[in-house]
Scaffold this active site. Structure first.
Site, mmCIF file in Angstrom:
data_model
loop_
_atom_site.group_PDB
_atom_site.id
_atom_site.type_symbol
_atom_site.label_atom_id
_atom_site.label_comp_id
_atom_site.label_asym_id
_atom_site.label_seq_id
_atom_site.Cartn_x
_atom_site.Cartn_y
_atom_site.Cartn_z
ATOM 1 N N GLY A 63 0.783 -1.231 0.000
ATOM 2 C CA GLY A 63 0.000 0.000 0.000
ATOM 3 C C GLY A 63 0.813 1.279 0.000
ATOM 4 O O GLY A 63 0.347 2.325 -0.440
ATOM 5 N N ASP B 103 -5.850 1.872 10.501
ATOM 6 C CA ASP B 103 -7.259 1.568 10.752
ATOM 7 C C ASP B 103 -7.370 1.153 12.223
ATOM 8 O O ASP B 103 -7.442 2.002 13.099
ATOM 9 C CB ASP B 103 -7.666 0.466 9.765
ATOM 10 C CG ASP B 103 -9.129 0.092 9.826
ATOM 11 O OD1 ASP B 103 -9.880 0.730 10.563
ATOM 12 O OD2 ASP B 103 -9.531 -0.859 9.122
HETATM 13 P P1 IMP Z 1 -4.977 -2.022 10.701
HETATM 14 O O1 IMP Z 1 -4.051 -3.118 11.121
HETATM 15 O O2 IMP Z 1 -6.402 -2.319 11.072
HETATM 16 O O3 IMP Z 1 -4.538 -0.648 11.136
HETATM 17 O O4 IMP Z 1 -5.056 -2.069 9.149
HETATM 18 C C1 IMP Z 1 -4.087 -1.583 8.348
HETATM 19 C C2 IMP Z 1 -4.163 -2.226 6.993
HETATM 20 O O5 IMP Z 1 -5.519 -2.594 6.626
HETATM 21 C C3 IMP Z 1 -3.723 -1.234 5.959
HETATM 22 O O6 IMP Z 1 -2.338 -1.310 5.743
HETATM 23 C C4 IMP Z 1 -4.532 -1.630 4.745
HETATM 24 O O7 IMP Z 1 -3.833 -2.584 3.994
HETATM 25 C C5 IMP Z 1 -5.792 -2.250 5.297
HETATM 26 N N1 IMP Z 1 -6.977 -1.355 5.275
HETATM 27 C C6 IMP Z 1 -7.596 -0.765 6.318
HETATM 28 N N2 IMP Z 1 -8.641 -0.029 5.950
HETATM 29 C C7 IMP Z 1 -8.721 -0.147 4.592
HETATM 30 C C8 IMP Z 1 -9.608 0.400 3.588
HETATM 31 O O8 IMP Z 1 -10.563 1.169 3.854
HETATM 32 N N3 IMP Z 1 -9.338 0.051 2.304
HETATM 33 C C9 IMP Z 1 -8.314 -0.757 1.955
HETATM 34 N N4 IMP Z 1 -7.462 -1.283 2.847
HETATM 35 C C10 IMP Z 1 -7.648 -0.979 4.168
HETATM 36 MG MG MG Z 2 -1.198 -1.928 4.037
#
Ligand code: IMP
Ligand code: MG
Length: 184
Positions: free
Chosen positions: A49, A108
Site C-alpha cells: 500500500g 485503521d
Molecule cells: P490495521 O491493522 O487495522 O490498522 O489495518 C491496516 C491495513 O488494513 C492497511 O495497511 C490496509 O492494507 C488495510 N486497510 C484498512 N482499511 C482499509 C480500507 O478502507 N481500504 C483498503 N485497505 C484498508
Molecule cells: Mg497496508
C-alpha cells in the site's frame, strides 16, 4: 474521457491534486522533524500500500534518506484486520542506532503498525516515527497515533493510491469509496 476504473467507486473523496499538495506538506514535515539529525534516516515502507505514497514522498524530501520495505500480511481484503499480522518480508537494512520513519498507507485498527513497531524495536533503532497517508477515525483498537498523517478519513472502505480491494484499485490516482455492491 472517463477511465473505466471510475465504475468501481461510488465517489472520489480525495482528488489527485489534493493528494499532491498533501504529500508536499508531508515531505516538509519530514525535513523539519529531522532537521537537527545528521545521521541516517531510514524510511521503511509497508508494502504494498505504501508504494504510490512513498514513491512521491521520497522525491519531495530535501535531505538524504535511505529506503527499505517490509511486507506484512494482516488484512483479508474485506472489512478489517481479522487475522494476526505476520511479516512475510523483512527489511534488509541494519537499523541499529538509526532513525526509522515508518511509511504506511492507512492506519485503521492500528494492529498492523503496532505489530511492526514491536518487531522493529527489537533491532534497537535510535527512534521510530510513523507517517501515514490516511488515518481512519474512531476505529482504533490499540492506543497509537501517527506522528504525521496526510488525511483523516471516515470509516468507509476506500480504495486507490495504494489501497486495494482484493489486490485491485491500487493504481488509482485518487482515493475513492468502493461501491457497496462490490464488497463481500
Ligand atoms: P490495521 O491493522 O487495522 O490498522 O489495518 C491496516 C491495513 O488494513 C492497511 O495497511 C490496509 O492494507 C488495510 N486497510 C484498512 N482499511 C482499509 C480500507 O478502507 N481500504 C483498503 N485497505 C484498508
Ligand atoms: Mg497496508
Amino acid at each position: 474521457m472517463k477511465k473505466s476504473y471510475y465504475s468501481n467507486v461510488s465517489k472520489i473523496i480525495i482528488s489527485k491534486n489534493k493528494i499532491k499538495k498533501a504529500i508536499k506538506k508531508a515531505a516538509k514535515w519530514i525535513d523539519y522533524e529531522y532537521k537537527d539529525i545528521d545521521s541516517e534516516i531510514v524510511l521503511v515502507g509497508i508494502l504494498k500500500g505504501c508504494i504510490p505514497f512513498m514513491g512521491q514522498l521520497s522525491t519531495m524530501i530535501e535531505r538524504d534518506i535511505s529506503m527499505d520495505f517490509m511486507n506484512v500480511s494482516s488484512f483479508n481484503g474485506e472489512d478489517s484486520a481479522k487475522n494476526l499480522p505476520k511479516i512475510t518480508m523483512d527489511i534488509q537494512t541494519d537499523i541499529k542506532g538509526k532513525h526509522v520513519l515508518l511509511v504506511e498507507d492507512i492506519i485503521d485498527s492500528g494492529y498492523t503498525i503496532k505489530f511492526v513497531i514491536d518487531k522493529l524495536q527489537q533491532k534497537e533503532p535510535a527512534s521510530i516515527k510513523i507517517i501515514t497517508f490516511l488515518n481512519k477515525n474512531g476505529v482504533r483498537k490499540v492506543e497509537l497515533e501517527p506522528n504525521f498523517s496526510c488525511f483523516d478519513i471516515p470509516n468507509e472502505f476506500i480504495v486507490g493510491f495504494g489501497l486495494d480491494y482484493k489486490e485491485k484499485c491500487r493504481n488509482y490516482e485518487f482515493i475513492g469509496v468502493l461501491r457497496k455492491e462490490l464488497l463481500g
